[in-house]
Design an enzyme around this catalytic site. Structure first.
Site, short mmCIF file in Angstrom:
data_model
loop_
_atom_site.label_atom_id
_atom_site.label_comp_id
_atom_site.label_asym_id
_atom_site.label_seq_id
_atom_site.Cartn_x
_atom_site.Cartn_y
_atom_site.Cartn_z
N LEU A 1 99.82 -10.39 28.24
CA LEU A 1 98.40 -10.35 27.78
C LEU A 1 97.15 -10.02 28.67
O LEU A 1 97.03 -10.28 29.75
CB LEU A 1 98.30 -11.74 27.16
CG LEU A 1 99.11 -12.53 26.29
CD1 LEU A 1 98.71 -13.66 26.07
CD2 LEU A 1 99.39 -11.84 25.14
N HIS A 2 96.12 -9.28 27.88
CA HIS A 2 95.03 -8.66 28.57
C HIS A 2 93.72 -9.53 27.88
O HIS A 2 93.98 -10.17 26.77
CB HIS A 2 95.04 -7.46 28.85
CG HIS A 2 95.45 -6.75 27.53
ND1 HIS A 2 94.63 -6.48 26.56
CD2 HIS A 2 96.34 -5.87 27.34
CE1 HIS A 2 95.09 -5.97 25.47
NE2 HIS A 2 96.28 -5.38 26.09
N HIS B 1 93.70 -9.00 23.90
CA HIS B 1 94.69 -10.07 23.19
C HIS B 1 93.76 -11.46 22.95
O HIS B 1 93.75 -12.10 21.90
CB HIS B 1 95.99 -10.39 23.82
CG HIS B 1 96.95 -9.32 24.08
ND1 HIS B 1 97.23 -8.75 25.11
CD2 HIS B 1 97.67 -8.86 23.11
CE1 HIS B 1 98.18 -7.86 24.91
NE2 HIS B 1 98.37 -7.74 23.55
N GLN C 1 111.29 -2.13 17.02
CA GLN C 1 110.33 -1.15 17.09
C GLN C 1 110.16 -0.26 18.19
O GLN C 1 109.12 0.76 18.28
CB GLN C 1 108.75 -1.90 16.75
CG GLN C 1 108.29 -2.53 18.08
CD GLN C 1 107.02 -3.33 17.91
OE1 GLN C 1 107.20 -4.46 17.27
NE2 GLN C 1 105.99 -2.82 18.34
N LYS D 1 92.12 -3.17 16.66
CA LYS D 1 91.82 -1.96 16.02
C LYS D 1 92.44 -0.72 17.00
O LYS D 1 92.49 0.32 16.37
CB LYS D 1 90.43 -1.80 16.03
CG LYS D 1 89.88 -2.34 14.71
CD LYS D 1 88.54 -1.54 14.43
CE LYS D 1 87.33 -2.44 13.63
NZ LYS D 1 86.01 -1.79 13.61
N LYS D 2 92.78 -1.16 18.11
CA LYS D 2 93.27 -0.14 18.98
C LYS D 2 94.44 0.66 18.38
O LYS D 2 94.88 1.58 18.46
CB LYS D 2 93.66 -0.60 20.49
CG LYS D 2 94.15 0.61 21.34
CD LYS D 2 94.34 0.09 22.86
CE LYS D 2 95.79 -0.62 22.83
NZ LYS D 2 96.96 0.42 22.65
N ASP D 3 95.44 -0.29 17.91
CA ASP D 3 96.59 0.04 17.02
C ASP D 3 96.24 0.19 15.59
O ASP D 3 96.57 -0.57 14.68
CB ASP D 3 97.77 -0.84 17.18
CG ASP D 3 98.18 -0.88 18.78
OD1 ASP D 3 98.73 0.02 19.27
OD2 ASP D 3 97.80 -1.80 19.25
N GLN E 1 98.88 0.69 13.02
CA GLN E 1 99.59 -0.33 12.72
C GLN E 1 98.91 -1.44 11.92
O GLN E 1 99.52 -2.10 11.06
CB GLN E 1 100.01 -0.98 14.12
CG GLN E 1 100.26 -2.58 14.12
CD GLN E 1 100.70 -3.07 15.46
OE1 GLN E 1 101.79 -2.53 16.03
NE2 GLN E 1 99.90 -3.98 15.80
N ARG F 1 100.37 -1.27 28.50
CA ARG F 1 100.86 -0.03 28.99
C ARG F 1 100.19 0.65 30.21
O ARG F 1 100.64 1.26 30.93
CB ARG F 1 101.31 1.13 27.93
CG ARG F 1 102.42 0.23 27.09
CD ARG F 1 103.14 1.51 26.26
NE ARG F 1 104.21 1.25 25.71
CZ ARG F 1 104.54 0.87 24.46
NH1 ARG F 1 103.45 0.70 23.48
NH2 ARG F 1 105.70 0.49 24.17
O1 PAF Z 1 100.99 -4.96 18.58
C1 PAF Z 1 101.95 -5.49 18.83
O2 PAF Z 1 101.86 -6.04 19.73
C2 PAF Z 1 103.05 -5.28 18.25
O3 PAF Z 1 103.43 -4.25 17.56
C3 PAF Z 1 103.28 -6.52 17.02
C4 PAF Z 1 102.21 -6.51 16.03
C5 PAF Z 1 103.01 -8.03 17.80
C6 PAF Z 1 104.61 -6.54 16.55
O4 PAF Z 1 105.77 -6.58 17.28
#
Ligand code: PAF
Length: 286
Positions: free
Chosen positions: A29-30, A33, A57, A154-156, A159, A193
């Site tokens: 976590l950063h 999060h 994934q 929103k970075k992802d 997703q 990452r």
């Molecule tokens: O964004 C993430 O960290 C992951 O893709 C998630 C939403 C926890 C699903 O594994």
């Protein structure tokens, strides 16, 4: 703060908890999060954070084995941030039907959610099956936690888009809230990452965001066509040593390629510095 690894125990603990806000994560976590946890706290009495590195994934040649796992430090941060429950299931708990195959796992028997075709574009084009894996684990986590709201960064953005579709198309009674991207002072979007980057690469990494900022400014000034700007940014990043996956202007609400009519836009990019793949985006109006 409770730390719970079993689904049964989590369900017992969540009984009579009132409003539940949920932040799914893969740990390490950063501040990005922790910002999501903060948003969650503003919406419910009980904040559940999951930490689960979801094998479904990751592609066969991706960083599943090396993905940073920092549970103790994560729990300390979550305690300080005011989370109520941390859910840390094992792979066996989440995917009891997976069978061990040598060192790894065979998840071919596992039932999955199929994402809409947009999941094969942008990041999905170079990560086949990634968003099905995300949608599957998020659907399972939603069923387990049964939150009233769930918070995603929103970075992802792709997703976030697919999870909104999951909730809409499967009629899940969950409100999805988007948290803004948290950035380093350089502009680099915070990401687990980033820990893979060398010091030199870290100094270089903010170029991705700066490039997006500069083309957004040019769109706002009406100076050039979107496709030309995206290609120019991609070329400029390549010249700076990046291995560019895509730079693409999209409609913010449909995620379809942006047209000259669209007003609510987003520019998204993915590119590698060395072996580290980074993503970023800027949503804007013109
Ligand atoms: O964004 C993430 O960290 C992951 O893709 C998630 C939403 C926890 C699903 O594994």
């Amino acid at each position: 703060m409770e730390i719970i690894a079993s689904i049964r125990e989590l369900r017992n603990s969540l009984n009579n908890q009132g409003h539940i806000a949920f932040v799914p994560t893969m740990g390490n976590l950063h501040d990005g999060h922790l910002k999501l946890v903060d948003i969650a706290k503003q919406h419910a009495q009980c904040v559940v954070v999951s930490i689960f590195v979801n094998p479904l994934q990751f592609g066969p040649h991706e960083d599943l084995a090396n993905y940073p796992r920092t549970l103790e430090a994560d729990c300390r941060k979550l305690q300080a941030a005011g989370a109520n429950i941390v859910f840390t299931p094992s792979v066996k708990e989440m995917y009891p039907d997976a069978v061990s195959a040598g060192e790894g796992l065979n998840l071919r028997q596992t039932m999955k959610v199929t994402s809409p075709p947009i999941a094969n574009e942008l990041c999905g084009a170079s990560r086949p099956g990634h968003f099905d894996g995300v949608a599957t684990v998020v659907a399972k986590l939603f069923n387990i936690v049964q939150p009233d709201i769930a918070v995603f960064g929103k970075k992802d953005f792709q997703q976030l888009f697919i999870i909104r579709e999951l909730v809409k198309q499967f009629n899940l009674p969950i409100e999805i809230i988007a948290g803004d991207t948290v950035r380093e002072p350089s502009g680099l979007a915070m990401s687990s990452r980033n820990g893979y980057l060398t010091e030199t690469q870290k100094n270089q990494a903010a170029q991705l965001y700066k490039m997006l900022e500069s083309i957004v400014l040019r769109v706002r000034n009406g100076t050039a066509e979107l496709g030309i700007l995206a290609d120019a940014a991609s070329l400029a990043l390549k010249e700076l040593g990046w291995d560019v996956d895509y730079v693409s202007f999209r409609n913010q609400t449909t995620l379809m390629p942006a047209t000259s009519e669209d007003k609510q836009l987003i520019v998204l990019a993915a590119a590698k510095l060395g072996t580290t793949r980074l993503i970023d985006n800027i949503d804007f109006l013109r």
